[in-house]
Design a protein around this motif. Structure first.
Motif, short mmCIF file in Angstrom:
data_model
loop_
_atom_site.label_atom_id
_atom_site.label_comp_id
_atom_site.label_asym_id
_atom_site.label_seq_id
_atom_site.Cartn_x
_atom_site.Cartn_y
_atom_site.Cartn_z
N CYS A 168 -64.07 42.60 18.07
CA CYS A 168 -65.43 43.14 17.92
C CYS A 168 -66.02 43.54 19.27
CB CYS A 168 -66.34 42.10 17.26
SG CYS A 168 -65.89 41.81 15.55
N THR A 169 -65.75 42.73 20.31
CA THR A 169 -66.26 43.06 21.64
C THR A 169 -65.64 44.36 22.13
OG1 THR A 169 -66.38 40.69 22.02
CG2 THR A 169 -66.70 42.10 23.94
N ALA A 170 -64.35 44.54 21.83
CA ALA A 170 -63.67 45.77 22.23
C ALA A 170 -64.28 46.97 21.52
CB ALA A 170 -62.18 45.67 21.93
N VAL A 171 -64.59 46.80 20.24
CA VAL A 171 -65.24 47.90 19.49
C VAL A 171 -66.56 48.24 20.18
CG1 VAL A 171 -66.38 48.54 17.34
CG2 VAL A 171 -64.16 47.39 17.28
N GLY A 172 -67.32 47.22 20.56
CA GLY A 172 -68.58 47.44 21.27
C GLY A 172 -68.35 48.18 22.57
N PHE A 173 -67.29 47.80 23.27
CA PHE A 173 -66.96 48.47 24.53
C PHE A 173 -66.76 49.96 24.30
CE2 PHE A 173 -63.56 50.10 27.29
CZ PHE A 173 -64.17 49.96 28.53
N PHE A 174 -65.97 50.30 23.28
CA PHE A 174 -65.71 51.73 23.02
C PHE A 174 -66.99 52.45 22.59
CE2 PHE A 174 -61.26 50.21 22.58
CZ PHE A 174 -60.74 50.97 23.61
N ALA A 232 -69.78 40.94 20.57
CA ALA A 232 -69.45 39.51 20.55
C ALA A 232 -70.21 38.80 19.44
CB ALA A 232 -69.78 38.89 21.90
N TYR A 233 -71.49 39.18 19.25
CA TYR A 233 -72.27 38.55 18.18
C TYR A 233 -71.77 38.98 16.81
CZ TYR A 233 -75.35 35.86 21.04
OH TYR A 233 -75.81 34.89 21.88
N VAL A 234 -71.31 40.22 16.69
CA VAL A 234 -70.68 40.64 15.44
C VAL A 234 -69.47 39.74 15.17
CG1 VAL A 234 -69.38 42.49 14.31
CG2 VAL A 234 -71.43 43.05 15.62
N GLY A 264 -78.39 36.67 10.18
CA GLY A 264 -79.12 36.53 11.44
C GLY A 264 -78.30 37.00 12.63
N LEU A 265 -77.02 36.60 12.65
CA LEU A 265 -76.17 37.00 13.78
C LEU A 265 -75.91 38.50 13.76
CD1 LEU A 265 -73.74 33.97 13.75
CD2 LEU A 265 -75.19 34.66 15.67
N PHE A 266 -75.69 39.04 12.56
CA PHE A 266 -75.52 40.50 12.47
C PHE A 266 -76.79 41.21 12.96
CE2 PHE A 266 -72.07 39.92 9.17
CZ PHE A 266 -71.08 40.52 9.92
N THR A 267 -77.95 40.65 12.63
CA THR A 267 -79.20 41.29 13.05
C THR A 267 -79.37 41.22 14.58
OG1 THR A 267 -80.17 40.62 10.96
CG2 THR A 267 -81.68 41.44 12.62
N LEU A 268 -79.00 40.07 15.16
CA LEU A 268 -79.08 39.97 16.63
C LEU A 268 -78.15 41.01 17.25
CD1 LEU A 268 -79.16 36.09 17.14
CD2 LEU A 268 -81.05 37.72 17.34
N ALA A 269 -76.98 41.19 16.62
CA ALA A 269 -76.05 42.21 17.12
C ALA A 269 -76.65 43.60 16.99
CB ALA A 269 -74.73 42.13 16.35
N MET A 270 -77.40 43.81 15.93
CA MET A 270 -78.06 45.11 15.72
C MET A 270 -79.20 45.30 16.71
SD MET A 270 -78.12 47.87 13.99
CE MET A 270 -77.27 47.72 12.42
N MET A 271 -79.90 44.20 17.02
CA MET A 271 -81.07 44.29 17.88
C MET A 271 -80.71 44.83 19.27
SD MET A 271 -83.43 41.16 19.33
CE MET A 271 -82.28 40.64 20.58
N LEU A 272 -79.58 44.40 19.80
CA LEU A 272 -79.26 44.75 21.20
C LEU A 272 -79.17 46.26 21.41
CD1 LEU A 272 -76.82 41.80 21.84
CD2 LEU A 272 -78.95 42.23 23.06
#
Lengths: 316, 496
Positions: free
Chosen positions: A106-112, A223-225, A47-55
């Motif tokens: 994970c947040t840093a990965v998202g940033f990049f 962050a959700y990842v 579920g959390l991975f999916t929320l991360a995917m949804m964004l």
């Protein structure tokens, strides 16, 4: 008075009910505390991975690096814990610090991801595919392909313990989902994100800062990842470069099933929640029925195609 | 005896809640030049789409092609019957050569296998010979002028053995000289047996070229006339539906100069633009499509960085890095394309209204102040008389005029000092147009400075005391509309 549930979510609930009835008829064991507790333990991660995917999907993108990012961050988290806690000892401050590290990575990965997508105008699919390979490569380099295992007891509680009979990770999941609902429904960021996903040109003309919006979206996804990664690693009591490889495509499947428009704009947290429940009931049921796991993969493929067809037809 | 080639009987078409065509009867005779005229949004484009089979029609409608009833919504069937449409954007492939564009529809012909370059060139050459024009076959379409592109589009239609050529606003970006060339080609095509339907909103051109003229208004066909039975004045009345057309209603503006533009230049888009705007003034900018007016407006709004020149607000030079800087300096821009640039259609009216000020609508917790958002939305719905608007419903459910009012609400809620309106009444029916003009005048009276961009001479003439004429990226004239007649104004604008 607002409607309690929209049409799409009602459909998901009905499908879930049909699923439960079907599996119960096929195998009465399905309706047991055991299978429901197994469902409750598996829902939070996916579920959390999916929320991360949804964004990123809401802004018309995708994130193929979620699992790779989770694996690298848990490897780093595991190494940090191993370096700072002696075997057999417990240290809550170190444990909390390592959780922060995991989510921060994970947040840093998202940033990049966000920066590359917005600054170089490259489709998110390609950026995150590249990122996935980079991260997996680094993880393999660190672990030499092996598995890091053995966490302190207090950390393992997150993915295995219960509070008042409710799995700890389930409580975390509910909290994280509630926070995301607030972000999406009640903050200007959430509104802008949905507006942007529906029509990037018009939001640009309205003075919305695209750069900041996209980077924030990918960071929030990261962050959700991170939260999902902590739970997964704790449940497995290990970290490796190849963990949960089959989750990636499932998260996309559940996101589409939950009403996320692959073109961006449409999608609700509540839809994802119902879709995860449906998916996990189905997965558990098929498992109890001992359906050949290769056939199950094909079945998932059929479901994603059907979901996309139904959604697209409805939108037209 | 004239032979009908296309007939529409009792044709109705709904788009969502919009009744775009209302019980339309229409005939096109073989070999005629027939003009369809009406204001933006009167249903002309929908008519074209029905005839060319691009869209379906409502139950009970009849579309007859060559004496045979045909099912609406089959573009292939229409094409097989020789119906070809040249849309305003021409639908060419800019990255391909002239020859490839002309011969493009060969690829649709199943009997031709593979690509034969000699044949592509031969076909292109033949078609251009038939039209009696010369174009460099190997140049890319993107390198051609708009007028030449138009000729390529016509040639492409001829290459498919078109029998009925429908041209949607073909003159909207042409100069008078280029229009003459186009008209002579149209006449020679007619002599060779082609049926031509010409869609426009420019009266003089229509009177010049058409044999029969059909007037449309608000989705209805008013009537069809022989050319000799009408003149510009009575056509104008029928198009607007008003016996007495508008009157100039100007209010004096203040003396304070709000905006000055000095020598603004941006590559090939516009050159050396200088003008000033006073408090409470409504300044018109009129020019053909592609004259650089939209590019100029987006530079003032911070979305298109100029190469040189200065923009001054209250006498101080400003540099906008993005439109956020412009919005912060209280400039607002209602863009040309309402559906793409103006609104997020599948989001609520409320979200569309507050999107530009959403960062400021925060409560103590940093969350959106929902009550504030709702009251702002309701306030604009009331003040602009946005009919049947509910804050929660999607913007897509509203009619064109009301949608435009939502876009205007969005910008008014930013409390702008300068409001730039780019084609503000595009695709809006007459009643709604008038309310928008009234609104603009009200705003100017309250001291807002307004720049109104349009290609409709009447719109500028009746609303703007002062108008700048743009042509090929330059301001070529400044006209004082109160000292000349509408006809004079129209000629001054077109006379390029």
């Amino acid at each position: 008075m607002k409607k309690v549930m929209n049409y799409e979510n009602r459909m998901l609930v009905i499908l879930t009910a049909v699923c439960i009835i079907f599996f119960t008829i096929m195998k009465p064991d399905f309706l047991s505390v055991n299978s429901f507790s197994s469902i409750a333990r598996q829902i939070p991660e996916i579920g959390l991975f999916t929320l991360a995917m949804m964004l990123p999907m809401l802004v018309g993108g995708i994130d193929l690096s979620v699992i790779a990012s989770a694996n690298l961050s848990t490897i780093l988290m595991s190494m940090f814990m191993a370096a700072n806690i002696e075997k057999g000892e417990e240290s809550v401050p170190v444990m909390l610090a390592s959780i922060v590290i995991c989510i921060a990575v994970c947040t840093a990965v998202g940033f990049f991801n966000g920066v590359i997508v917005v600054k170089f105008k490259i489709p998110a699919m390609l950026v995150t595919l590249g990122m996935q390979m980079v991260l997996t490569g680094i993880s393999l380099g660190i672990t030499k392909g092996g598995t890091l295992s053995g966490y302190p007891q207090s950390f393992r509680f997150i993915g295995n313990g219960s509070i008042l009979g409710i799995p700890a990770q389930f409580i975390l999941f509910i909290l994280a989902s509630a926070v995301l609902i607030v972000i999406m429904q009640m903050t200007s960021f959430g509104t802008k994100l949905q507006m942007y996903g529906s029509n990037q040109t018009a939001t640009g003309y309205s003075g919305i800062n695209e750069t900041a919006l996209l980077i924030k979206t990918h960071m929030l996804s990261g962050a959700y990842v991170g939260i999902a990664a902590v739970i997964m690693s704790s449940r497995l009591n290990s970290a490796s470069a190849g963990a949960a490889a089959n989750y990636l495509m499932r998260t996309i499947l559940i996101a589409v099933l939950g009403g996320v428009d692959p073109n961006g704009g449409k999608g609700r947290v509540s839809g994802i929640l119902w879709a995860v429940v449906l998916f996990q009931c189905m997965a558990t049921g098929l498992n109890i029925l001992r359906v050949n796991s290769y056939i199950v993969i094909a079945l998932y493929g059929v479901i994603i195609l059907l979901a996309v067809i139904v959604r697209t037809r409805k939108n037209n | 005896m004239e032979e009908k080639i296309i007939g529409l009987k009792h044709v109705n078409k709904h788009y969502g809640g919009v009744h775009a065509l209302k019980d339309v009867d229409f005939d096109l005779n073989r070999g005629e030049i027939h003009c369809l005229i009406g204001q933006n949004g009167c249903g002309k484009s929908t008519m074209i789409k029905v005839i060319s089979g691009v869209i379906d029609v409502d139950e009970g409608s009849e579309v007859i092609l060559d004496g045979k009833k045909c099912r609406g919504g089959s573009a292939r069937q229409a094409m097989n019957n020789g119906v070809r449409v040249i849309y305003q954007d021409l639908s060419l492939f800019p990255n391909l050569t002239v020859a490839e564009n002309i011969a493009f529809d060969r690829h649709e012909d199943k009997s031709i296998k593979g690509v034969s370059w000699p044949q592509i060139f031969k076909q292109a050459e033949e078609v251009l010979d038939r039209m009696d024009i010369k174009l460099e076959l190997e140049s890319l379409v993107e390198e051609l002028s708009i007028a030449d592109r138009q000729l390529v589009a016509i040639a492409r239609a001829l290459a498919t053995n078109a029998r009925i050529l429908i041209m949607d606003e073909p003159t909207s970006s042409l100069t008078r000289k280029e229009v003459n060339v186009l008209f002579s080609i149209i006449k020679s095509l007619q002599e060779k047996g082609m049926t031509i339907m010409f869609v426009s909103h420019k009266l003089d051109e229509i009177i010049e070229i058409a044999e029969r003229i059909t007037v449309m208004r608000d989705g209805k066909i008013i009537s069809t006339f022989e050319n000799k039975d009408v003149d510009e004045t009575n056509l104008a009345h029928m198009i607007s539906g008003q016996e007495i057309s508008y009157q100039q209603q100007f209010t004096a503006c203040g003396d304070e100069v709000i905006l000055e533009v000095e020598g603004l230049t941006c590559g090939r888009q516009y050159k050396d633009i200088s003008f000033s705007l006073k408090k409470g003034e409504i300044l018109g900018i009129i020019g053909l499509l592609g004259a650089g007016r939209t590019e100029l407006a987006s530079s003032i709004f911070g979305m298109n960085e100029p190469e040189s020149g200065r923009i001054l607000l209250h006498g101080e030079e400003v540099h906008f890095r993005s439109n956020r800087d412009a919005i912060a300096k209280r400039i607002a821009y209602v863009p040309e394309d309402r559906l793409l640039q103006g609104l997020v259609l599948n989001q609520s009216i409320e979200n569309n209204t507050i999107i530009s000020i959403i960062g400021k609508l925060k409560n103590r917790l940093g969350l959106i102040d929902k009550k504030g958002a709702r009251s702002i939305t309701r306030k604009w719905i009331d003040e602009l008389h946005i009919k049947s608007a509910v804050p929660e419903i999607n913007a897509s459910a509203m009619s064109g005029g009301n949608q435009q009012k939502i876009v205007i609400s969005k910008w008014l809620s930013t409390e702008p000092e300068i409001l730039i309106l780019d084609q503000p009444t595009n695709g809006i029916d007459i009643a709604a147009k008038n309310t928008i003009y009234e609104l603009i005048r009200e705003l100017a009276k309250k001291g807002m400075s307004i720049i109104m961009i349009s290609d409709e001479a009447a719109e500028i003439y009746y609303n703007c005391p002062r108008a700048l004429v743009m042509h090929k990226g330059k301001i070529v004239k400044e006209l004082n509309t109160s000292t000349i007649t509408e006809g004079e104004f129209g000629r001054e604008v077109l006379d390029e």
